[in-house]
Scaffold this active site. Structure first.
Site, PDB file in Angstrom:
ATOM      1  N   ASP A 114      -1.016  -9.101   4.450  1.00  0.00           N
ATOM      2  CA  ASP A 114      -2.291  -9.478   3.829  1.00  0.00           C
ATOM      3  C   ASP A 114      -2.283  -9.468   2.304  1.00  0.00           C
ATOM      4  O   ASP A 114      -3.340  -9.417   1.689  1.00  0.00           O
ATOM      5  CB  ASP A 114      -3.408  -8.569   4.351  1.00  0.00           C
ATOM      6  CG  ASP A 114      -3.282  -7.155   3.811  1.00  0.00           C
ATOM      7  OD1 ASP A 114      -2.171  -6.783   3.381  1.00  0.00           O
ATOM      8  OD2 ASP A 114      -4.283  -6.429   3.818  1.00  0.00           O
ATOM      9  N   GLU A 115      -1.111  -9.498   1.689  1.00  0.00           N
ATOM     10  CA  GLU A 115      -1.079  -9.525   0.225  1.00  0.00           C
ATOM     11  C   GLU A 115       0.152 -10.269  -0.259  1.00  0.00           C
ATOM     12  O   GLU A 115       1.169 -10.341   0.432  1.00  0.00           O
ATOM     13  CB  GLU A 115      -1.097  -8.105  -0.343  1.00  0.00           C
ATOM     14  CG  GLU A 115       0.119  -7.329   0.064  1.00  0.00           C
ATOM     15  CD  GLU A 115       0.166  -5.929  -0.546  1.00  0.00           C
ATOM     16  OE1 GLU A 115      -0.097  -5.787  -1.741  1.00  0.00           O
ATOM     17  OE2 GLU A 115       0.492  -5.001   0.209  1.00  0.00           O
ATOM     18  N   ASP A 120      -4.860 -10.104  -2.729  1.00  0.00           N
ATOM     19  CA  ASP A 120      -5.004  -9.134  -1.641  1.00  0.00           C
ATOM     20  C   ASP A 120      -6.228  -9.506  -0.799  1.00  0.00           C
ATOM     21  O   ASP A 120      -7.333  -9.631  -1.324  1.00  0.00           O
ATOM     22  CB  ASP A 120      -5.186  -7.736  -2.249  1.00  0.00           C
ATOM     23  CG  ASP A 120      -4.791  -6.640  -1.284  1.00  0.00           C
ATOM     24  OD1 ASP A 120      -4.206  -5.646  -1.730  1.00  0.00           O
ATOM     25  OD2 ASP A 120      -5.092  -6.769  -0.081  1.00  0.00           O
TER      26      ASP A 120
END
Length: 408
Positions: A103-104, A8
């Site tokens: 974003d992960e 993350d």
DNA sequence: TCTGGGGTCCTAGGACCC
DNA sequence: TCTGGGGTCCTAGGACCC
């Protein structure tokens, strides 16, 4: 037994903005728009979070809580670009990578010991490589299950690595608030609190069948989650089983509510074009089209229509959206938001409906030509909406300050 | 507080069919 | 006239995530 990483990125949008403007570093930064605009916070720097600012908070509220914060507009193309770089780095550590959002990501690291060493060593190497190549920081959660790894990466933030060794999953989760379980939001949290369930451990002590009786299918999954199992529709799928999109939509909230039919229709045209474009880019045809309509008082309705034959054409999407709008809009009522949503994707059988074929073909060719022009000159180069007065002026100004070419 | 935009999944009810 | 049960499709709304 599997080894699953959840990676993350830390304060992703803010960190990317800092790369473009290093003077933002260490300051209270809010990404999402101007402090007096209608909208919410997309991301806040750790400095701004100290003042209580968090994502999804109205911009105006954030401005009140943290008046000295620097407010910057979001830059989706920058984030997509950096997301792709992140993806590239991750691909080097495992062949099974699944980007769960911009974003992960989840990585199935099972069987990579020979290459990358034990989990902590691999995580360390990943962290270093990520920093070196993207100049971005991430946190990493490691365990035998997606859910536990996700919770672990959250606990590791910022800039940390947390490994939950096999067998320790339930003990790790037990002292955490139920809200930490992905899928438990405000409403479920409140419902659980009413039953005096506050910690994941309280949940784990309950019988799965009791939870099922009370919360339905979701309760059964919840019981599993509390014990660290990957339960639920998405959590128990293999990592990297890439899924095609199930819906495509665009919506727009006006800076000021409007009851002007010309403006509203123009917006619908624009949104229809955006949806159509994405359908064509993805090679999809939608059978169900849905209109979303939100009035000044925030009351919101959706109205859908399923077509006999799936489409990816702007005009057909617009015709449906417009018909649904005219049928359901309380005439003259001020509108806050309009949205156009496409779903039920299907393969098209081009043999069907031979009578319409000529007309259909011409539209397809015209649309393809319009797409090429947009690639070359930008989105407002060709537009159904251009023929309708008054639409999207506020948006056009910020996106395209220069003179825009007309229909050619 | 005055509430974005893009998604996924789930529920529930009604129509319709067998 | 009162009344089955199951399955599928469609629509509307809501919780949740980033």
């Amino acid at each position: 037994m599997k080894t699953i990483f959840h990676v993350d990125m830390d304060a992703f949008f803010v960190s990317v903005e800092e790369l473009f403007d290093p003077s933002l570093k260490g300051k209270a930064v809010v990404v999402g728009g101007r402090p007096d605009e209608r909208g919410v916070v997309s991301a806040a720097s750790y400095e701004a979070r100290k003042f209580g600012v968090h994502s999804a908070m109205p911009l105006r509220t954030a401005a009140r809580m943290c008046p000295h914060a620097i407010f910057v507009d979001g830059h989706p193309t920058r984030y997509r670009d950096y997301s792709a770089r992140v993806h590239e780095v991750l691909n080097r550590f495992s062949p099974l990578v699944e980007m769960a959002s911009i974003d992960e990501a989840y990585l199935d690291m099972t069987g990579t010991e020979r290459l990358h060493g034990p989990p902590l060593a691999a995580a360390h190497a990943l962290h270093q490589t990520m920093k070196a190549e993207t100049r971005l920081i991430c946190s990493i959660g490691i365990s035998t299950a997606r859910l536990v790894s996700k919770v672990a990466s959250d606990q590791a933030k910022p800039n940390g690595v947390l490994w939950i060794v096999p067998g320790a999953e339930a003990a790790f989760l037990a002292p955490l608030d139920v809200r930490k379980i992905p899928g438990v939001g405000k409403v479920t949290e409140q419902n659980l609190h009413k039953l005096s369930i506050r910690k994941v451990g309280d949940l784990a002590r309950l019988d799965g069948r009791d939870l099922e009786a009370r919360f339905g299918k979701w309760g059964l999954a919840l019981a599993g989650k509390a014990r660290g199992l990957d339960a639920g529709a998405w959590f128990d799928t293999e990592i990297g089983a890439n899924s095609a999109p199930k819906s495509i939509s665009h919506e727009h909230t006006y800076n000021e509510d409007t009851g002007d039919l010309a403006v509203l229709e123009s917006t619908l045209a624009r949104l229809s074009e955006m949806v159509g474009r994405r359908l064509r880019e993805n090679g999809l045809h939608a059978r169900t089209l849905q209109l979303k309509l939100r009035y000044s008082d925030f009351s919101t309705i959706t109205r859908a229509q399923t077509l006999a034959r799936p489409t990816q054409l702007d005009t057909e999407i617009f015709d449906q959206a417009r018909a649904l709008f005219l049928k359901n809009w309380k005439r003259g009522a001020r509108v806050r938001l309009l949205g156009v949503h496409a779903s039920s994707f299907e393969e098209v059988d081009e043999q069907l409906n031979l009578l319409d074929e000529g007309k259909h073909e011409r539209w397809q060719q015209a649309t393809a030509a319009a797409d090429r022009l947009r690639d070359k000159y930008g989105d407002s180069a060709v537009s159904l909406a251009a023929g309708l007065k008054g639409g999207f002026r506020e948006r056009t100004h910020e996106a395209m300050p220069q003179q825009r070419p007309r229909r050619s």
